[in-house]
Design a protein around this motif. Structure first.
Motif, PDB file in Angstrom:
ATOM      1  N   VAL A 176      -0.836   2.562   5.816  1.00  0.00           N
ATOM      2  CA  VAL A 176       0.225   2.288   4.660  1.00  0.00           C
ATOM      3  C   VAL A 176       1.659   3.384   5.381  1.00  0.00           C
ATOM      4  O   VAL A 176       2.350   4.083   4.439  1.00  0.00           O
ATOM      5  N   ALA A 177       1.304   2.758   6.879  1.00  0.00           N
ATOM      6  CA  ALA A 177       3.043   3.564   7.172  1.00  0.00           C
ATOM      7  C   ALA A 177       3.289   4.532   6.815  1.00  0.00           C
ATOM      8  O   ALA A 177       4.433   4.986   6.322  1.00  0.00           O
ATOM      9  N   ARG A 217       4.528   5.562  -5.193  1.00  0.00           N
ATOM     10  CA  ARG A 217       4.692   5.421  -6.811  1.00  0.00           C
ATOM     11  C   ARG A 217       3.771   6.225  -7.402  1.00  0.00           C
ATOM     12  O   ARG A 217       3.542   8.140  -8.768  1.00  0.00           O
ATOM     13  N   THR A 218       2.896   6.281  -7.017  1.00  0.00           N
ATOM     14  CA  THR A 218       1.430   7.381  -7.134  1.00  0.00           C
ATOM     15  C   THR A 218       1.272   8.848  -7.147  1.00  0.00           C
ATOM     16  O   THR A 218       1.734   9.399  -7.755  1.00  0.00           O
ATOM     17  N   LEU A 225       0.144  12.381   2.852  1.00  0.00           N
ATOM     18  CA  LEU A 225      -0.558  12.308   1.212  1.00  0.00           C
ATOM     19  C   LEU A 225      -1.387  10.595   0.982  1.00  0.00           C
ATOM     20  O   LEU A 225      -2.202  10.388   0.478  1.00  0.00           O
ATOM     21  N   ARG A 226      -0.272   9.738   1.479  1.00  0.00           N
ATOM     22  CA  ARG A 226      -0.711   8.749   1.694  1.00  0.00           C
ATOM     23  C   ARG A 226      -1.969   8.266   1.678  1.00  0.00           C
ATOM     24  O   ARG A 226      -2.935   7.015   1.801  1.00  0.00           O
ATOM     25  N   CYS A 227      -2.200   8.918   3.419  1.00  0.00           N
ATOM     26  CA  CYS A 227      -3.495   8.345   4.441  1.00  0.00           C
ATOM     27  C   CYS A 227      -4.997   8.558   2.852  1.00  0.00           C
ATOM     28  O   CYS A 227      -4.725   8.033   2.366  1.00  0.00           O
ATOM     29  N   ILE A 228      -5.351   6.875   4.026  1.00  0.00           N
ATOM     30  CA  ILE A 228      -6.074   6.384   3.136  1.00  0.00           C
ATOM     31  C   ILE A 228      -7.124   6.805   3.942  1.00  0.00           C
ATOM     32  O   ILE A 228      -8.907   6.380   3.956  1.00  0.00           O
ATOM     33  N   ARG A 229      -7.665   7.523   5.368  1.00  0.00           N
ATOM     34  CA  ARG A 229      -8.638   7.807   6.345  1.00  0.00           C
ATOM     35  C   ARG A 229      -9.050   6.560   6.946  1.00  0.00           C
ATOM     36  O   ARG A 229     -10.338   6.500   6.614  1.00  0.00           O
ATOM     37  N   CYS A 230      -7.984   5.912   7.190  1.00  0.00           N
ATOM     38  CA  CYS A 230      -9.076   5.239   7.976  1.00  0.00           C
ATOM     39  C   CYS A 230      -9.316   4.757   9.511  1.00  0.00           C
ATOM     40  O   CYS A 230     -10.008   4.173  10.109  1.00  0.00           O
ATOM     41  N   GLY A 274       0.640  -0.911  -0.108  1.00  0.00           N
ATOM     42  CA  GLY A 274      -0.047   0.330   0.506  1.00  0.00           C
ATOM     43  C   GLY A 274       1.127   1.279   0.034  1.00  0.00           C
ATOM     44  O   GLY A 274       0.158   2.478  -0.619  1.00  0.00           O
ATOM     45  N   LYS A 275       2.063   1.385   0.979  1.00  0.00           N
ATOM     46  CA  LYS A 275       3.049   2.491   1.084  1.00  0.00           C
ATOM     47  C   LYS A 275       3.339   2.554  -0.604  1.00  0.00           C
ATOM     48  O   LYS A 275       3.298   3.784  -1.076  1.00  0.00           O
TER      49      LYS A 275
END
Ligand code: SF4
Lengths: 474, 251
Positions: free
Chosen positions: A382-383, A62-63, A316-321, A56-57
């Motif tokens: 996402v560490a 990469r994105t 910005l990796r955060c997926i708001r979990c 996920g990280k």
């Protein structure tokens, strides 16, 4: 209707008040401990959790590295599927776009599925100013909206409310907004959920415009994804004639395949479910099914600036979990409102000061709203090394100077000199030890007062270690 | 094997007993310990408060003070974590800001030889039974930096379990932060105090006579809260328990 966060006091002030609210602390403690224990079980079931977290990280990094390219690819795919893409650099621009789109339909009300991006930009207030009523349809959002309250948690915005409070809000306010609460409503979860369902059903069937956020956007196919538990979101996404999705640009993932990772890590981290009950995906428009018009508003609002910071961009990796909120001992006691943003807790402490800058009191205080215990980093799917970013942002606040930091910097400089001169350090320690009888248990001055509010100072020893060593070993 | 003690500034000034306990313990295990007088502070308080540049001289000083030793042992999980996790960052940033590679080299030299006490005992000396005797009930609070940044795992527990006479009491919610957090304790005093009070409630609830950690800074916060509440529970550094023997009881 829901209050905004403008003009928030600094975190220590707001948290200092919240911490004395026994009911709030009880509500939060119960809720966060239940979900954190469940999360640990759900995560423990997967033997490859470490690999999924790493994947996920990697995908997100990469994105972010190629974000411009993926966004252009996304725009092309959405357009090809019959959608319209709008770019919004800040909150005002995004609000203007949405208001204009709703106005063009001639409608005066919209239904909304929980979207943090629209809260971030204050869309409901902007719509209200334009004479358009926005109805939140996520159960917790509904509670917040009816209670004229502010969200205090990413996933459970009404986490600070208990059942009795929710019943009271329903009974008092539902009739002002539509179908009133049923006679004799109790605070049993089933009855409360049914009251909300009946109240909302009326709105769904009437609404011609829906507004949503998205958890993910797939660049290669132009598909948007919403992950939810209640099914209200799905109604919101399929029943209206026009659908407007407002999404932060960092929510894009390159390919459909990437969802494989996040659809495993997100539900386990957020609701401790193996899979969430509803995953809705939509790609542009489809004849005779779902909305006839689809608009995607891509929101920047400080994200590009955040991307420019090498350490800070990992936020910005955060997926708001919301897993980091649920394990955070500071969040548990301070409550979500003290963070002065729609993004509370550890992620809020690093995201808000980056998206909004550190000029306001609350934003400058957020990087310090942590004991750096590292529990947030440990659970983040996402560490995101939140402690690392906190310290990094503290540096920025210190550089900016302002309230308290000038004095602190002078003290740090002086301490720095002493610590670089062991002779002086030893002499200082010796002097302190010699005069220890006269030392109070509580220190004077603001720092001392704060330390002393619940704690005694340790007694100074008769002799520092340095001197003992000299006498006994050297 | 040339072993140096990094006693840390907090222990030097406030908890010299801990330093003496480490010396007693290591010497009993046959280790010859040195105390380089050029040492001061790892820089953690400054670094964690946002004063990174101010820590740079301390990184250099650490490297210089311990240059001649194979191992640096410290009775502080958070100071060991500071060296291992943050020194490389400080070095990298200095280099990135165009101030040469010297600091990065100094930081890199410090990392592999810095050991928190329980790591040194278990991993380097290969002992879990250090011959200690401590006939009291004890509960153990795993400090955050020891637990999460260093990954001490069950090393402290294994050491405690091998102590004769000691009755180890399980601490509920052990992995929750005690609320110290360095300057956090002052900058967010209300939340810090609330966390400390909850931790102390859990500690006293065990009925143990003592609570121990591998970090005196957290213990200062816990001990200060216990003291304010008039509690009888004694805050002890793990080293003091391990230093205690039947012939020479530490407490
Ligand atoms: S920072 Fe990590 S743990 Fe917190 S909400 Fe975002 S993804 Fe979840």
């Amino acid at each position: 209707m829901s209050g905004t966060f403008v003009g928030m006091p600094s975190f220590p002030v707001a948290a200092g008040v919240a911490v004395t609210d026994e009911r709030l602390r009880g509500n939060l403690r119960r809720a966060t401990h239940t979900i954190r224990d469940k999360r640990a079980v759900a995560v423990g079931e997967l033997a490859d959790w470490g690999a999924l977290r790493e994947a996920g990280k990697e995908i997100k990094d990469r994105t972010l590295r190629g974000l411009d390219g993926y966004l252009v690819e996304l725009e092309a795919a959405v357009t090809a599927a019959g959608g319209v893409v709008h770019w919004a650099s800040d909150a005002d621009e995004a609000n203007r776009i949405v208001v204009d789109l709703v106005r063009a339909t001639g409608e005066r009300e919209v239904v909304k599925v929980k979207s943090m991006a629209t809260q971030e930009i204050g869309l409901n207030e902007a719509l209200e100013a334009a004479g358009i009523a926005a109805f939140e349809t996520d159960l917790a959002e509904l509670i917040v909206q009816l209670g004229e309250d502010r969200p205090s948690h990413i996933l459970v915005p009404a986490i600070h409310r208990n059942r009795e409070e929710i019943r009271e809000i329903f009974v008092r306010t539902m009739s002002e907004w539509g179908r009133p609460a049923p006679e004799g409503l109790t605070d049993s979860p089933a009855e409360l959920a049914e009251a909300a369902r009946v109240h909302l059903r009326e709105k769904f069937l009437r609404a011609k415009v829906g507004i949503s956020g998205a958890n993910f956007m797939v660049a290669e196919t132009g598909t948007l994804v919403v992950v939810e538990s209640e099914g209200n979101g799905r109604m919101c996404l399929t029943l209206p004639e026009t659908l407007i999705s407002v999404v932060g640009i960092e929510k894009v993932v390159p390919s459909w395949r990437d969802l494989e990772v996040f659809l495993q890590t997100l539900p386990r981290s957020s609701t401790a479910e193996r899979m969430n009950p509803y995953t809705s995906m939509w790609t542009g428009v489809t004849d005779g099914d779902g909305p006839e018009a689809f608009h995607l508003v891509l929101l920047d609002n400080g994200r590009t600036a955040t991307l420019g910071d090498e350490v800070g961009r990992q936020a910005l990796r955060c997926i708001r979990c919301s897993a980091c909120l649920n394990v955070c001992p500071v969040y548990e006691r301070a409550g979500g409102h003290a963070y002065g943003s729609v993004y509370p807790g550890p992620i809020g402490a690093i995201l808000s000061p980056q998206l909004r800058g550190i000029r306001s009191e609350v934003d400058a205080s957020l990087p310090f709203a942590s004991s750096l215990c590292g529990a947030c980093y440990e659970v983040c799917p996402v560490a995101i090394d939140i402690p690392e970013v906190l310290v990094h942002l503290r540096e920025r606040v210190v550089e900016q100077g302002g309230k308290g930091h000038r004095l602190e910097k002078a003290a740090m400089k002086a301490a720095g000199w002493v610590l670089n001169h062991p002779g002086a350090l030893g002499a200082g320690e010796r002097l302190a030890s010699k005069t220890r009888k006269g030392h109070p248990k509580k220190l004077p001055g603001p720092g001392g007062r704060q330390w002393g509010q619940s704690r005694d100072l340790p007694q100074l020893p008769a002799e520092p270690f340095r001197d003992w060593w000299k006498k006994n070993r050297a | 094997m040339r072993v140096a003690l990094f006693v840390t500034c907090v222990n030097d000034a406030l908890y010299p007993r801990t330093g003496r306990a480490v010396v007693t313990l290591l010497e009993r295990l046959g280790v010859e310990v040195a105390f380089p007088a050029a040492q001061t502070c790892c820089g953690q308080p400054q670094y964690n408060t946002g004063y990174r540049r101010e820590t740079e001289p301390l990184v250099r000083r650490y490297d210089m003070a311990f240059a001649d030793y194979d191992y640096v042992v410290t009775p502080s999980g958070s100071c060991a974590a500071m060296v291992r996790d943050n020194y490389p960052r400080i070095g990298r940033k200095a280099a990135a800001e165009g101030r040469g590679s010297g600091l990065a080299t100094a930081a890199a030299r410090s990392v592999p030889k810095t050991y928190e006490l329980t790591e040194f005992l278990v991993d380097v000396l290969g002992v879990t039974d250090v011959g200690a005797y401590f006939p009291h009930s004890v509960t153990y609070h795993p400090t955050c930096h020891g637990l999460r940044m260093l990954g001490l795992g069950d090393r402290p527990r294994r050491l405690l379990e091998a102590v004769r006479g000691l009755e180890l009491r399980e601490l509920p919610g052990a992995e929750e932060c005690c609320g110290f957090g360095g300057t956090f304790a002052v900058k967010n005093a209300a939340v810090s105090s609330a966390m400390g009070e909850d931790k102390v409630r859990a500690i006293t609830g065990t009925g143990a006579a003592a609570v121990c950690t591998v970090d005196n800074s957290c213990l200062m916060h816990i001990g200060g809260t216990l003291s304010r509440q008039g509690s009888e529970v004694r805050p002890l550094h793990l080293a003091e328990i391990l230093a205690s023997t039947e012939e020479e009881p530490w407490v």
